[in-house]
Design a protein around this motif. Structure first.
Motif, mmCIF file in Angstrom:
data_model
loop_
_atom_site.group_PDB
_atom_site.id
_atom_site.type_symbol
_atom_site.label_atom_id
_atom_site.label_comp_id
_atom_site.label_asym_id
_atom_site.label_seq_id
_atom_site.Cartn_x
_atom_site.Cartn_y
_atom_site.Cartn_z
ATOM 1 N N GLU A 94 27.842 56.944 52.765
ATOM 2 C CA GLU A 94 27.609 56.533 51.377
ATOM 3 C C GLU A 94 26.231 55.911 51.166
ATOM 4 O O GLU A 94 25.947 55.386 50.100
ATOM 5 C CB GLU A 94 28.692 55.543 50.929
ATOM 6 C CG GLU A 94 30.102 56.090 50.969
ATOM 7 C CD GLU A 94 30.323 57.251 50.009
ATOM 8 O OE1 GLU A 94 29.640 57.302 48.951
ATOM 9 O OE2 GLU A 94 31.172 58.112 50.313
ATOM 10 N N SER A 110 32.710 43.354 55.761
ATOM 11 C CA SER A 110 33.550 44.393 55.145
ATOM 12 C C SER A 110 34.810 44.635 55.960
ATOM 13 O O SER A 110 35.897 44.826 55.406
ATOM 14 C CB SER A 110 32.764 45.699 55.006
ATOM 15 O OG SER A 110 31.661 45.522 54.155
ATOM 16 N N THR A 121 39.835 46.552 44.888
ATOM 17 C CA THR A 121 39.169 47.145 43.741
ATOM 18 C C THR A 121 37.666 46.933 43.907
ATOM 19 O O THR A 121 37.228 46.157 44.786
ATOM 20 C CB THR A 121 39.602 46.464 42.432
ATOM 21 O OG1 THR A 121 39.181 45.082 42.479
ATOM 22 C CG2 THR A 121 41.116 46.546 42.238
ATOM 23 N N GLU A 122 36.886 47.572 43.073
ATOM 24 C CA GLU A 122 35.432 47.375 43.134
ATOM 25 C C GLU A 122 35.084 45.909 42.932
ATOM 26 O O GLU A 122 34.242 45.350 43.643
ATOM 27 C CB GLU A 122 34.727 48.230 42.079
ATOM 28 C CG GLU A 122 33.224 48.054 42.084
ATOM 29 C CD GLU A 122 32.502 48.913 41.080
ATOM 30 O OE1 GLU A 122 31.381 48.524 40.696
ATOM 31 O OE2 GLU A 122 33.038 49.969 40.685
ATOM 32 N N GLU A 123 35.729 45.261 41.987
ATOM 33 C CA GLU A 123 35.456 43.849 41.719
ATOM 34 C C GLU A 123 35.815 42.982 42.929
ATOM 35 O O GLU A 123 35.075 42.059 43.281
ATOM 36 C CB GLU A 123 36.235 43.382 40.492
ATOM 37 C CG GLU A 123 35.975 41.940 40.136
ATOM 38 C CD GLU A 123 36.744 41.478 38.905
ATOM 39 O OE1 GLU A 123 36.692 40.258 38.639
ATOM 40 O OE2 GLU A 123 37.391 42.296 38.228
ATOM 41 N N VAL A 125 35.777 43.904 46.051
ATOM 42 C CA VAL A 125 34.752 44.135 47.080
ATOM 43 C C VAL A 125 33.514 43.309 46.758
ATOM 44 O O VAL A 125 32.976 42.619 47.625
ATOM 45 C CB VAL A 125 34.393 45.632 47.207
ATOM 46 C CG1 VAL A 125 33.187 45.828 48.117
ATOM 47 C CG2 VAL A 125 35.588 46.428 47.710
ATOM 48 N N ARG A 126 33.074 43.371 45.514
ATOM 49 C CA ARG A 126 31.885 42.603 45.122
ATOM 50 C C ARG A 126 32.092 41.104 45.348
ATOM 51 O O ARG A 126 31.212 40.425 45.876
ATOM 52 C CB ARG A 126 31.511 42.885 43.670
ATOM 53 C CG ARG A 126 30.936 44.275 43.475
ATOM 54 C CD ARG A 126 30.491 44.523 42.037
ATOM 55 N NE ARG A 126 30.001 45.877 41.887
ATOM 56 C CZ ARG A 126 28.781 46.267 42.228
ATOM 57 N NH1 ARG A 126 27.935 45.407 42.735
ATOM 58 N NH2 ARG A 126 28.414 47.528 42.059
ATOM 59 N N HIS A 140 25.317 48.847 44.950
ATOM 60 C CA HIS A 140 26.160 49.953 44.493
ATOM 61 C C HIS A 140 26.686 50.782 45.671
ATOM 62 O O HIS A 140 27.893 51.021 45.777
ATOM 63 C CB HIS A 140 25.383 50.832 43.504
ATOM 64 C CG HIS A 140 26.176 51.983 42.994
ATOM 65 N ND1 HIS A 140 27.177 51.838 42.060
ATOM 66 C CD2 HIS A 140 26.140 53.301 43.315
ATOM 67 C CE1 HIS A 140 27.732 53.023 41.830
ATOM 68 N NE2 HIS A 140 27.111 53.922 42.574
ATOM 69 N N VAL A 143 29.107 48.839 48.027
ATOM 70 C CA VAL A 143 30.458 48.779 47.459
ATOM 71 C C VAL A 143 31.141 50.131 47.611
ATOM 72 O O VAL A 143 32.322 50.197 48.002
ATOM 73 C CB VAL A 143 30.417 48.321 45.984
ATOM 74 C CG1 VAL A 143 31.794 48.417 45.336
ATOM 75 C CG2 VAL A 143 29.872 46.894 45.884
ATOM 76 N N LYS A 144 30.417 51.214 47.332
ATOM 77 C CA LYS A 144 30.986 52.558 47.522
ATOM 78 C C LYS A 144 31.420 52.768 48.966
ATOM 79 O O LYS A 144 32.468 53.359 49.228
ATOM 80 C CB LYS A 144 29.961 53.636 47.133
ATOM 81 C CG LYS A 144 29.864 53.920 45.661
ATOM 82 C CD LYS A 144 28.803 54.956 45.311
ATOM 83 C CE LYS A 144 28.807 56.169 46.185
ATOM 84 N NZ LYS A 144 27.776 57.154 45.808
ATOM 85 N N LEU A 147 34.675 50.856 49.672
ATOM 86 C CA LEU A 147 35.807 51.550 49.026
ATOM 87 C C LEU A 147 36.134 52.851 49.772
ATOM 88 O O LEU A 147 37.313 53.190 49.936
ATOM 89 C CB LEU A 147 35.500 51.811 47.558
ATOM 90 C CG LEU A 147 35.400 50.562 46.673
ATOM 91 C CD1 LEU A 147 34.893 50.914 45.280
ATOM 92 C CD2 LEU A 147 36.744 49.831 46.613
#
Length: 154
Positions: A94, A110, A121-123, A125-126, A140, A143-144, A147
């Protein structure tokens, strides 16, 4: 003081000064240089390792605090055949890195995040990675990558 720490599955012993930080034990005594020193103030997370499976910033942990415990660094993630850990693979696929300085700490944080929350969720992870700074990217692709790793390990 003499201490014994299991690092990446191998028992290590050394005589160190009482004030030796875990990051310096890993880098200077064991020559495991993937654990980076970025700030020495817990601000950046480049030195993140797993201590008994939990992510810690090794610039604020004394080596003595790790005596008798298990530490995992980026070097200890590869499988028996040298295959990358799913999180490492996801960061590669990614493009979750730019200069790469923060990457070891991001990968370790991570792994800990996904252990605690396998389907974030993305949030989430952030929020979960907010203690690790990247000065090159907009996060970006990081985070990808997290996920994607969550999907692969699900």
């Amino acid at each position: 003081m003499k201490l014994t720490i299991t690092v990446n599955g191998n028992e290590t012993s050394a005589e160190v000064e009482d004030r030796t930080l875990l990051v310096h034990y890993l880098r200077d005594v064991l020559d495991l240089t993937a654990t980076n020193i970025g700030c020495d103030t817990t601000s950046c997370g480049a030195c993140t390792v797993l201590l008994d499976g939990e992510s810690v910033k090794s610039c604020t942990v004394l080596a003595a605090q790790a005596d008798g415990r298990e530490v995992t660094t980026l070097e200890g993630l590869a499988g028996e055949n040298g295959e990358m850990h799913p999180v490492q693979r996801a960061f590669h696929q990614e493009h979750g890195l730019q200069c790469g300085f923060c990457t070891p700490g991001m990968v370790m944080a991570s792994i800990s995040l996904l252990k605690e929350n396998p389907h974030p969720t993305e949030e989430q992870v952030r929020n979960g990675l907010e203690g690790n700074l990247c000065r090159c990217t907009g996060y970006h692709n990081i985070v990808k990558a997290v996920l994607a790793a969550a999907e692969e390990t699900a």
